[in-house]
Write an enzyme that holds these catalytic residues in place. Structure first.
Site, PDB file in Angstrom:
ATOM      1  N   ARG A  75      -0.623   4.554   1.429  1.00 43.64           N
ATOM      2  CA  ARG A  75      -1.275   4.471   2.895  1.00 43.64           C
ATOM      3  C   ARG A  75      -2.108   5.667   3.047  1.00 43.64           C
ATOM      4  NH1 ARG A  75      -0.938   1.057   7.443  1.00 43.64           N
ATOM      5  NH2 ARG A  75       0.514   0.001   6.326  1.00 43.64           N
ATOM      6  N   GLU A  99       2.433   2.627  15.736  1.00 44.68           N
ATOM      7  CA  GLU A  99       2.146   3.767  14.627  1.00 44.68           C
ATOM      8  C   GLU A  99       0.461   4.106  14.819  1.00 44.68           C
ATOM      9  OE1 GLU A  99       4.413   3.646  10.553  1.00 44.68           O
ATOM     10  OE2 GLU A  99       3.245   1.680  11.134  1.00 44.68           O
TER      11      GLU A  99
END
Length: 772
Positions: free
Chosen positions: A329, A733
């Site tokens: 990520r 997030e």
């Protein structure tokens, strides 16, 4: 289910079926209980008869060879029942969440200070803690690797490096009118959930074991407990009602804590609770990965970044844990909302003799996004151009490319829209003029203005994890029981999924019983992580409820002699035009009398995502969430102390399922990000021992750190363009990245283009001295 379920017509924009349906700003289902103390967390539950307590004996050294560990001193103490060592594990001493061979109890070699060596079991918690303290392991020290730099020099990798390339970066750098380089670092972060790691294991018949765990991933707890005990999965049942915070720290770490409790229960034949103290929790469990960045970039006179060659090195700690997903990520978010035509990105997973770092809110995305922010600011400084202008010059779309280096497209119009609205909300130009005037009159106090724009991909990087299941029962009085694979850690997932089911049936959410997540009702679940909780479990619950509604509609249609498509569910009633109407409960009773099933499972898997690990290309994310922030700070140049004076946030949540919950998530994420970037400083000594082991030495944000001007707004009129549940978007997030605006504002205030994170007063002073 291999396709997106069909939503009711009103999901396209019409009003919800009830005033408390989709899009209603309902409070968290446990809000009042949280405020009054009525909400029960695991340590609040009544203790079963015969309960024992466990404690962990932890390694005092970072690296060494275990010569001896005599249990006798602990066993000699009153109340100590057992001391469990690796030889007492009936299955495998392996708690790896990914890969294999990550031991629960150190065996032969110690890999970090704080590593569990033994489980001590006592009649009371005090007895267990005293027994753990009495153990004196003999360990022959070995040289530890404690820094990312040393790991890089040794090429000590947990995983092979991951790389993404586009174009000829060498040629593009050589031909760029301007070329510059940078290096900086970002520290880790302790999860500091209010409720620490805890599990309660109760043995049953035939080797069965029931585990209550404060976990984001009940299925992983089930698997790890079964592996350690040598059981089939069906012998282990795991339940979670709520957590007092998780933030990624209870995705993998909760599994081995539960396994230790289960081992003690299995060996003693009695229920065992293991609750880590804050000090033991911080010593033994993983953190956000610290990163070291080194890069070279080329740009033109306008600030357009033409080439970027970068290394992002993550401190993985001593074992794999979640590091593969974190660096994936990070590398896929290294450009944020920007486009760079030629680049080479390399992500390194460095092995050190520290605690194994793990998932943390953002899961590598925040660390990745810092790279392009640092490049933008140094380009701006070199050219004498404002950083926000340089960033905007490099936004995807609008003449620049829209394709990410791995082949997925960004939505340039949404990037520009969130930024324009954040600038407007903050009155950017007037604020800039005000700050300039203030700084001209105050030589010791400096104010600064910073910004941030984010593009965050939503889906698990591991393709198989993008699935969910749900179970819905309708009872004959019209009440409904809902169970799904998502877990509640305070983020409001349960009320959102209840609103989805309430919308399907056209009833008030109060008619829905929200139940504990358990592997006995919905098996093979994915973790509640990666901001996918509502996306995955919402669709699964929608599918289950829709199956029941279809059956009930057929019963009503037969009763009234109309087509099933004429049946409408709304406001707790079922109607078919004219005077044909009955309550939802009456139809439920009628369906039962007609021998129609009022129970259904639902399943969902995210469509249209794929990833080729060999080429590092594909479409790993179902969609992107966008956001922008402006922050104002003040800095005392004599002490380095600073404060965020104002923050203006705009977050893209699509068509929000619950604006009250989503705004709370945006605000909380920003403050948590503020802590990571400004005050939460983890410090290890020269021997590799973590010294910041509690709130007296580890500074988390408090109420006074929240900016006094705090504007949070959800982007309006922007339903998700992908087929998400009711066109909503994830919110857990992405907003954490918005706190980067504060880091950028601090650079602006002190006039530097380099500032390592967290930007503590000490680091701010060091940056000021370096500037001079």
């Amino acid at each position: 289910m291999n396709h997106i379920p069909t939503l009711p017509a009103h999901a396209a924009g019409e009003a919800p079926r009830t005033a408390r349906g989709m899009g209603a700003a309902l409070r968290h289902d446990s809000a009042l209980k949280h405020a009054t103390g009525e909400a029960r967390f695991l340590d609040d539950a009544p203790e079963p008869p015969g309960l024992l307590h466990a404690a962990l004996a932890l390694s005092p050294v970072a690296h060494g060879r275990i010569l001896a560990l005599d249990p006798a001193p602990a066993l000699a103490l009153p109340g100590v029942v057992a001391v469990l060592l690796p030889r007492d594990i009936p299955g495998r001493n392996d708690i790896a969440a990914a890969g294999a061979n990550e031991v629960m109890l150190a065996e032969g070699i110690v890999e970090y200070a704080g590593q569990p060596l033994a489980v001590v079991v006592g009649e009371t918690r005090d007895a267990a803690l005293a027994g753990a303290a009495a153990l004196a392991p003999e360990i022959a020290p070995l040289p530890p690797v404690l820094s990312i730099e040393e790991a890089i020099a040794r090429e000590a990798w947990i995983l092979p490096p991951q790389s993404i390339t586009r174009g000829d970066v060498g040629e593009a750098l050589a031909n760029a009118p301007y070329r510059l380089a940078g290096e900086f670092r970002a520290g880790g972060q302790e999860h500091f959930y209010l409720e620490g790691q805890i599990a309660l294991a109760t043995p049953g018949e035939d080797g069965d074991i029931a585990v209550q765990s404060s976990t984001q991933h009940p299925t992983e707890v089930q698997h790890v407990v079964a592996r350690v005990l040598g059981l089939d999965y069906n012998r282990v049942t795991v339940a979670t009602r709520r957590m007092g915070g998780g933030f990624g720290g209870k995705e993998s770490n909760a599994s081995w804590v539960a396994a230790a409790a289960a081992l003690a229960a299995r060996r003693t034949g009695r229920p065992v609770k293991l609750r880590l103290s804050r000090k033991a929790d911080m010593a033994a469990t993983g953190k956000r990965h610290p990163f070291l960045y080194r890069w070279t970039a080329g740009c033109d006179a306008s600030g357009r970044i033409l080439a970027l060659d970068a290394i992002m090195a993550a401190d993985a700690g001593h074992s794999l844990d979640m590091t593969g997903g974190v660096i994936f990520r990070a590398i896929t978010h290294a450009l944020g909302p920007c486009d760079v035509p030629a680049l080479s990105l390399r992500a390194l997973a460095c092995k050190t003799n520290t605690v194994s770092n793990t998932a943390f809110r953002g899961f590598g995305g925040p660390q990745g996004a810092l790279l392009i922010e640092d490049v933008v600011h140094r380009v701006a400084d070199a050219l004498g151009v404002p950083p926000d202008v340089v960033r905007e010059r490099n936004f995807a779309g609008g003449g620049n490319g829209t394709e990410t280096p791995y082949g997925q497209h960004l939505e340039g119009d949404l990037i520009r829209r969130v930024w324009a609205e954040a600038k407007r909300d903050s009155d950017w130009d007037a604020k800039r003029a005000e700050i300039t005037a203030f700084n001209a009159k105050h030589p010791l106090l400096r104010r600064g203005l910073g910004s941030m724009v984010l593009a965050f991909g939503i889906s698990f990087g591991q393709m198989h994890m993008n699935q969910a299941g749900a179970l819905v029962h309708v009872y004959t009085d019209g009440s409904i029981r809902l169970n799904h694979g998502g877990t509640e850690m305070g983020q409001g997932l349960f009320i959102k999924i209840a609103q989805v089911v309430a919308d399907v049936f056209g009833v008030d959410p109060d008619r829905i019983a929200i139940t504990a997540t358990t592997t006995a009702e919905v098996p093979n679940t994915s973790p509640t992580a990666a901001s996918t909780g509502s996306d995955l479990n919402g669709w699964a619950a929608h599918a289950a409820a829709s199956a029941i509604r279809t059956r009930m509609a057929e019963v009503a249609a037969a009763e009234w002699g109309v087509a099933p498509g004429d049946i409408a569910f709304a406001d707790g009633m079922v109607r078919a035009g004219g005077n044909r109407a009955m309550t939802f409960g009456e139809l439920a009773k009628l369906s039962y009398m007609r021998r129609v099933s009022l129970s259904a499972t639902g399943f969902y898997k995210t469509p249209d995502i794929h990833w080729d690990r060999a080429t590092m290309r594909g479409q790993p994310f179902f969609y992107f969430s966008y956001g922008a922030a402006v922050a104002e700070v003040a800095v005392d140049t004599l002490t380095g102390e600073h404060r965020c004076l104002g923050a203006w946030l705009v977050q893209d949540c699509g068509r929000s399922l619950n604006p009250a919950v989503d705004r709370g998530q945006v605000e909380g994420a920003f403050v948590q990000g503020l802590g990571w970037l400004t005050c939460e400083d983890l410090w290890w000594d020269a021997e590799g021992r973590l010294r910041t082991l509690g709130p007296s030495t580890y500074k988390i944000p408090g109420s006074r750190d929240v900016p006094p001007v705090f504007s949070t707004r959800l982007l309006e009129g922007a339903p998700a363009r992908s087929e998400t549940i009711f066109r909503s978007k994830a919110v857990g997030e992405p907003p954490l990245l918005l706190a980067t605006a504060v880091w950028n504002a601090l650079k602006d205030a002190i006039g530097t283009d380099r500032l390592d994170a967290p930007a503590t007063p000490e680091r701010v002073l060091m940056a000021l001295r370096g500037r001079r």
